[in-house]
Design a protein around this motif. Sequence first.
Motif, PDB file in Angstrom:
ATOM      1  N   PHE A 258       4.724  -2.417   0.357  1.00 40.31           N
ATOM      2  CA  PHE A 258       3.869  -1.849   1.391  1.00 40.31           C
ATOM      3  C   PHE A 258       4.177  -2.494   2.734  1.00 40.31           C
ATOM      4  CE2 PHE A 258      -0.412  -1.646   3.488  1.00 40.31           C
ATOM      5  CZ  PHE A 258      -0.449  -0.258   3.639  1.00 40.31           C
ATOM      6  N   ASP A 259       4.350  -1.673   3.755  1.00 38.61           N
ATOM      7  CA  ASP A 259       4.663  -2.168   5.092  1.00 38.61           C
ATOM      8  C   ASP A 259       3.371  -2.609   5.777  1.00 38.61           C
ATOM      9  OD1 ASP A 259       5.645  -2.755   7.578  1.00 38.61           O
ATOM     10  OD2 ASP A 259       6.335  -0.724   8.047  1.00 38.61           O
ATOM     11  N   ALA A 260       2.873  -3.754   5.373  1.00 36.79           N
ATOM     12  CA  ALA A 260       1.604  -4.252   5.918  1.00 36.79           C
ATOM     13  C   ALA A 260       1.707  -4.546   7.407  1.00 36.79           C
ATOM     14  CB  ALA A 260       1.174  -5.508   5.155  1.00 36.79           C
ATOM     15  N   GLU A 261       2.863  -5.003   7.870  1.00 36.25           N
ATOM     16  CA  GLU A 261       2.999  -5.373   9.277  1.00 36.25           C
ATOM     17  C   GLU A 261       2.698  -4.188  10.196  1.00 36.25           C
ATOM     18  OE1 GLU A 261       6.355  -7.148  12.408  1.00 36.25           O
ATOM     19  OE2 GLU A 261       6.840  -6.885  10.276  1.00 36.25           O
ATOM     20  N   THR A 262       3.324  -3.045   9.915  1.00 37.37           N
ATOM     21  CA  THR A 262       3.107  -1.870  10.759  1.00 37.37           C
ATOM     22  C   THR A 262       1.678  -1.362  10.645  1.00 37.37           C
ATOM     23  OG1 THR A 262       5.429  -1.219  10.582  1.00 37.37           O
ATOM     24  CG2 THR A 262       3.853   0.497  11.200  1.00 37.37           C
ATOM     25  N   VAL A 263       1.172  -1.277   9.421  1.00 39.18           N
ATOM     26  CA  VAL A 263      -0.166  -0.747   9.201  1.00 39.18           C
ATOM     27  C   VAL A 263      -1.215  -1.648   9.834  1.00 39.18           C
ATOM     28  CG1 VAL A 263      -1.888  -0.186   7.449  1.00 39.18           C
ATOM     29  CG2 VAL A 263       0.490   0.535   7.128  1.00 39.18           C
ATOM     30  N   GLU A 287      -6.279   1.004  -1.718  1.00 41.85           N
ATOM     31  CA  GLU A 287      -6.392  -0.374  -2.182  1.00 41.85           C
ATOM     32  C   GLU A 287      -5.253  -1.241  -1.653  1.00 41.85           C
ATOM     33  OE1 GLU A 287      -7.210  -0.773  -6.335  1.00 41.85           O
ATOM     34  OE2 GLU A 287      -9.216   0.108  -6.116  1.00 41.85           O
ATOM     35  N   ALA A 288      -4.062  -0.653  -1.486  1.00 38.15           N
ATOM     36  CA  ALA A 288      -2.960  -1.405  -0.881  1.00 38.15           C
ATOM     37  C   ALA A 288      -3.308  -1.784   0.555  1.00 38.15           C
ATOM     38  CB  ALA A 288      -1.671  -0.592  -0.926  1.00 38.15           C
ATOM     39  N   THR A 289      -3.891  -0.832   1.285  1.00 43.62           N
ATOM     40  CA  THR A 289      -4.277  -1.078   2.676  1.00 43.62           C
ATOM     41  C   THR A 289      -5.409  -2.094   2.764  1.00 43.62           C
ATOM     42  OG1 THR A 289      -3.632   1.182   3.253  1.00 43.62           O
ATOM     43  CG2 THR A 289      -5.061   0.019   4.806  1.00 43.62           C
ATOM     44  N   ALA A 290      -6.432  -1.905   1.936  1.00 40.24           N
ATOM     45  CA  ALA A 290      -7.579  -2.812   1.964  1.00 40.24           C
ATOM     46  C   ALA A 290      -7.171  -4.234   1.605  1.00 40.24           C
ATOM     47  CB  ALA A 290      -8.658  -2.305   1.005  1.00 40.24           C
TER      48      ALA A 290
END
Length: 340
Positions: A258-263, A287-290
């Motif tokens: 998951f590209d957490a940095e961009t999100v 859930e990946a985002t949260a």
Amino acid sequence: MTATTTRPAGASGTGKPKLRTSAMIASFADPGQKTTPAPFGHALVAAARENEKIVGLTADLGKYTDMHIFAQEFPERFVQVGMAEQLLFGAAAGMAETGLIPFASTYSVFAARRAYDFICLDIAEPELNVNIVGGLPGLTTGYGPSHQATEDMAIFRGMPNLTIVDPCDSVDIAAAVPQLADHPGPTYLRLLRGQVPTVLDEYDYTFELGKAKVLRDGTDVVFVSSGLMTMRALLAAEALAADNVSVAVVHSPTIKPFDAETVLRELDTDRLAVTLENHSVTGGLFEATAAAVVRAGLGRQITPIALPDAFLDAGALPTLHDRYGLSTDRVRDRVLELLG
């Protein structure tokens, strides 16, 4: 190797008669929307012309996963294993061990539910370059729980080494196929097949494996979406503009990694934050985002628009998408409700 029996459209290998409804091949494209026929099949053929190591396999579902296009072009590089999903992925693993690059297609429910152990131990654990192509992801068929893969990402996200791609449209698929072939480890593609909407060509967008992209800016709301729900997010953003609501859309076609940095960069604001996915609210994009938000200590609320944690009804896709909140109108209404 050719199977001597065939699986009727919609049957699950139980000997049931062929169903006459169009629910299995129904399109989620809106009337009049631009579409591209069988983007996966054509992209795989194009990639195979460049790389002779690419081979195709299916479990008696070539016609229903667009793999038949590859089979027609490269019959000597195509294997039909019949109604045997565990054999499908075991054979793909063996091919990968010899240096080939298999793309193995079936329905997502059969890959995730029936063949998990084979994929886990034969493919993921040794990190083989096997590309799992799953048709009918989420709510893209009206055939009910036997064919609606509403929990496939939840199942596969827990598997080490597996990359998961949830494409929006034909643009994503065409660009993803060669990148998946070049990726050294195993991948799972949530296939959109048949007449697939073409949406992302209207944006300054290029698919990159493992990367999320901002498709449009907005000051009031930020959507983080994947799969066909990016199309709905863009349509809802246009509709909300008429209500003087400015909506940004972040498309995350790769769910794992998951590209957490961009999100997180887009979520670290005071805008209303909403995730949209064609998957159960349990175990997918929300859930990946949260989880990324919590790890980063942002301390903010994320509202999911997703399928319920339940077995869904059978029926016509437009009716089901409206019933379960995936239609453009329902997305717009939910945002206006959240904004108060």
